[in-house]
Motif scaffolding. Sequence first.
Motif, PDB file in Angstrom:
ATOM      1  N   ARG A 120       0.821  -1.220   0.000  1.00 15.21           N
ATOM      2  CA  ARG A 120       0.000   0.000   0.000  1.00 15.21           C
ATOM      3  C   ARG A 120       0.855   1.269   0.000  1.00 15.21           C
ATOM      4  N   ARG A 121       2.150   1.113   0.294  1.00 19.70           N
ATOM      5  CA  ARG A 121       3.125   2.217   0.319  1.00 19.70           C
ATOM      6  C   ARG A 121       2.776   3.278   1.365  1.00 19.70           C
ATOM      7  N   ILE A 122       2.324   2.791   2.516  1.00 22.18           N
ATOM      8  CA  ILE A 122       2.096   3.668   3.666  1.00 22.18           C
ATOM      9  C   ILE A 122       2.591   2.962   4.929  1.00 22.18           C
ATOM     10  N   PRO A 123       2.938   3.719   5.968  1.00 16.32           N
ATOM     11  CA  PRO A 123       3.220   3.085   7.253  1.00 16.32           C
ATOM     12  C   PRO A 123       1.931   2.646   7.934  1.00 16.32           C
ATOM     13  N   MET A 124       1.981   1.492   8.593  1.00 17.66           N
ATOM     14  CA  MET A 124       0.856   1.063   9.411  1.00 17.66           C
ATOM     15  C   MET A 124       0.867   1.804  10.739  1.00 17.66           C
ATOM     16  N   TYR A 125       2.071   1.999  11.288  1.00 16.49           N
ATOM     17  CA  TYR A 125       2.218   2.826  12.487  1.00 16.49           C
ATOM     18  C   TYR A 125       3.666   3.211  12.674  1.00 16.49           C
ATOM     19  N   SER A 126       3.886   4.267  13.438  1.00 15.72           N
ATOM     20  CA  SER A 126       5.211   4.661  13.910  1.00 15.72           C
ATOM     21  C   SER A 126       5.169   4.768  15.426  1.00 15.72           C
ATOM     22  N   ALA A 127       6.234   4.311  16.082  1.00 12.71           N
ATOM     23  CA  ALA A 127       6.316   4.313  17.547  1.00 12.71           C
ATOM     24  C   ALA A 127       7.526   5.132  17.976  1.00 12.71           C
TER      25      ALA A 127
ATOM     26  N   TRP B 130      -3.834  15.941  -1.361  1.00 15.46           N
ATOM     27  CA  TRP B 130      -3.678  15.378  -0.025  1.00 15.46           C
ATOM     28  C   TRP B 130      -2.382  15.862   0.607  1.00 15.46           C
ATOM     29  N   ASP B 131      -2.422  16.100   1.918  1.00 12.90           N
ATOM     30  CA  ASP B 131      -1.211  16.471   2.654  1.00 12.90           C
ATOM     31  C   ASP B 131      -0.333  15.248   2.891  1.00 12.90           C
ATOM     32  N   ARG B 132       0.973  15.509   3.014  1.00 12.19           N
ATOM     33  CA  ARG B 132       1.883  14.476   3.510  1.00 12.19           C
ATOM     34  C   ARG B 132       1.790  14.515   5.032  1.00 12.19           C
ATOM     35  N   GLY B 133       0.991  13.627   5.589  1.00 14.28           N
ATOM     36  CA  GLY B 133       0.705  13.657   7.020  1.00 14.28           C
ATOM     37  C   GLY B 133       1.670  12.794   7.814  1.00 14.28           C
ATOM     38  N   HIS B 134       2.386  13.426   8.748  1.00 12.55           N
ATOM     39  CA  HIS B 134       3.274  12.681   9.629  1.00 12.55           C
ATOM     40  C   HIS B 134       2.483  11.779  10.581  1.00 12.55           C
ATOM     41  N   LEU B 135       2.918  10.535  10.751  1.00 12.85           N
ATOM     42  CA  LEU B 135       2.454   9.754  11.889  1.00 12.85           C
ATOM     43  C   LEU B 135       3.241  10.183  13.117  1.00 12.85           C
ATOM     44  N   ASN B 136       4.552  10.084  13.051  1.00 18.31           N
ATOM     45  CA  ASN B 136       5.417  10.616  14.101  1.00 18.31           C
ATOM     46  C   ASN B 136       5.742  12.062  13.733  1.00 18.31           C
ATOM     47  N   PRO B 137       5.165  13.057  14.419  1.00 16.05           N
ATOM     48  CA  PRO B 137       5.348  14.460  14.019  1.00 16.05           C
ATOM     49  C   PRO B 137       6.674  15.037  14.499  1.00 16.05           C
ATOM     50  N   ASN B 138       7.228  15.933  13.704  1.00 11.67           N
ATOM     51  CA  ASN B 138       8.533  16.508  14.059  1.00 11.67           C
ATOM     52  C   ASN B 138       8.462  17.292  15.359  1.00 11.67           C
ATOM     53  N   GLY B 139       7.315  17.900  15.671  1.00 10.43           N
ATOM     54  CA  GLY B 139       7.187  18.711  16.879  1.00 10.43           C
ATOM     55  C   GLY B 139       7.226  17.932  18.172  1.00 10.43           C
TER      56      GLY B 139
ATOM     57  N   ARG C 212      14.135  15.610  14.777  1.00  8.59           N
ATOM     58  CA  ARG C 212      13.041  16.210  13.999  1.00  8.59           C
ATOM     59  C   ARG C 212      13.196  15.904  12.508  1.00  8.59           C
ATOM     60  N   ASN C 213      14.409  16.073  11.993  1.00  2.00           N
ATOM     61  CA  ASN C 213      14.618  15.860  10.563  1.00  2.00           C
ATOM     62  C   ASN C 213      14.340  14.426  10.138  1.00  2.00           C
ATOM     63  N   VAL C 214      14.593  13.472  11.041  1.00  2.65           N
ATOM     64  CA  VAL C 214      14.412  12.070  10.692  1.00  2.65           C
ATOM     65  C   VAL C 214      12.939  11.722  10.464  1.00  2.65           C
ATOM     66  N   THR C 215      12.022  12.543  10.965  1.00  7.38           N
ATOM     67  CA  THR C 215      10.596  12.266  10.759  1.00  7.38           C
ATOM     68  C   THR C 215      10.143  12.577   9.335  1.00  7.38           C
ATOM     69  N   TYR C 216      10.991  13.262   8.559  1.00  5.61           N
ATOM     70  CA  TYR C 216      10.622  13.630   7.191  1.00  5.61           C
ATOM     71  C   TYR C 216      11.013  12.554   6.177  1.00  5.61           C
ATOM     72  N   THR C 217      10.914  11.311   6.585  1.00  6.30           N
ATOM     73  CA  THR C 217      11.025  10.209   5.645  1.00  6.30           C
ATOM     74  C   THR C 217       9.632   9.834   5.168  1.00  6.30           C
ATOM     75  N   LEU C 218       9.479   9.539   3.907  1.00  6.07           N
ATOM     76  CA  LEU C 218       8.164   9.207   3.368  1.00  6.07           C
ATOM     77  C   LEU C 218       7.652   7.861   3.880  1.00  6.07           C
ATOM     78  N   THR C 219       8.500   7.094   4.570  1.00  3.95           N
ATOM     79  CA  THR C 219       8.014   5.876   5.222  1.00  3.95           C
ATOM     80  C   THR C 219       7.294   6.184   6.531  1.00  3.95           C
ATOM     81  N   ASN C 220       7.254   7.463   6.928  1.00  5.14           N
ATOM     82  CA  ASN C 220       6.534   7.921   8.120  1.00  5.14           C
ATOM     83  C   ASN C 220       5.318   8.763   7.740  1.00  5.14           C
ATOM     84  N   ILE C 221       4.954   8.750   6.466  1.00  8.67           N
ATOM     85  CA  ILE C 221       3.951   9.672   5.922  1.00  8.67           C
ATOM     86  C   ILE C 221       2.780   8.917   5.313  1.00  8.67           C
ATOM     87  N   VAL C 222       1.572   9.445   5.546  1.00  7.48           N
ATOM     88  CA  VAL C 222       0.369   8.924   4.880  1.00  7.48           C
ATOM     89  C   VAL C 222      -0.387  10.086   4.248  1.00  7.48           C
TER      90      VAL C 222
END
Length: 272
Positions: free
Chosen positions: A68-75, A136-145, A153-163
């Motif tokens: 599906r090319r989306i993360p199921m979850y980020s922890a 559609w927005d690139r929505g962070h599961l794990n947000p940089n804030g 913070r920068n590491v959250t901008y991987t597309l494997t963390n985005i839906v």
Amino acid sequence: MLWLLLLQVWVSCLWLGHGEVVNSFASCPQFFYSNTPPDAAIKPQNPAWICQTLKGERFFATLYDKDRRIPMYSAYKYEPARFSTNHTWTVEPQLIRSNLPKEMQTVQTLERQYNISKAEIMQSQAVNADYEKSGWDRGHLNPNGHHDTPDSRNVTYTLTNIVPMNATLNRKAWRNYEQQTMANKSKDCQTTYVIVGAVPGNSSLPNGRVNVPSHIWSGACCKTKNNTMSAWAAIARNDQNQVDELTLGQLEKRLAKLYGMKKVPLFHSSCP
């Protein structure tokens, strides 16, 4: 010379053993309360377990759905701060081939330095082009804030963390939950463990490659300053600007229905 050759082989194996895409979260259990990842009920048919890595350091964990090319979850651990950083959108090289670098890279770097075609990159994951002009927005599961250093913070901008996330939800109600509700709920916590996930939906971005989740959800578990346990949760439909705040148990029951499972435990059983 034989000892030198053996040493080189050993170092090579050691490096491969610490790759970012791993066989399970046993390689980075520290991002889960009591080192316990969610139940296997959430696991997709074609999963990738990612210990998200930057500059040799692991910052959070992601279960990725390669079909599906989306993360199921980020922890991750909730460690918020207020400052801005410059970010670059990246992808995960080891979703392409296991012998590629363990650290996230830009598409351009993989094309130029490693002679990887964009088509190869796109086989296993989303790229920026999927989201451009999609609505559609690139929505962070794990947000940089929710992190307190430039690297975390920068590491959250991987597309494997985005839906793909509804733009209004992402910028209003969900952001308010991320910034205000999380801060209020965790003010008495020593350490807060968070899992943010997406329920796969029945539609995709316009090019048909990336699934659009039907719901976004979040669960949190913490040990308070009084050494008691606290937990809370939230869920939002991805077509509305509304976040429903729940108990952790209520979220797990909602997810069980949405995933079509008997139960979906998100944290170790000692989390209320």
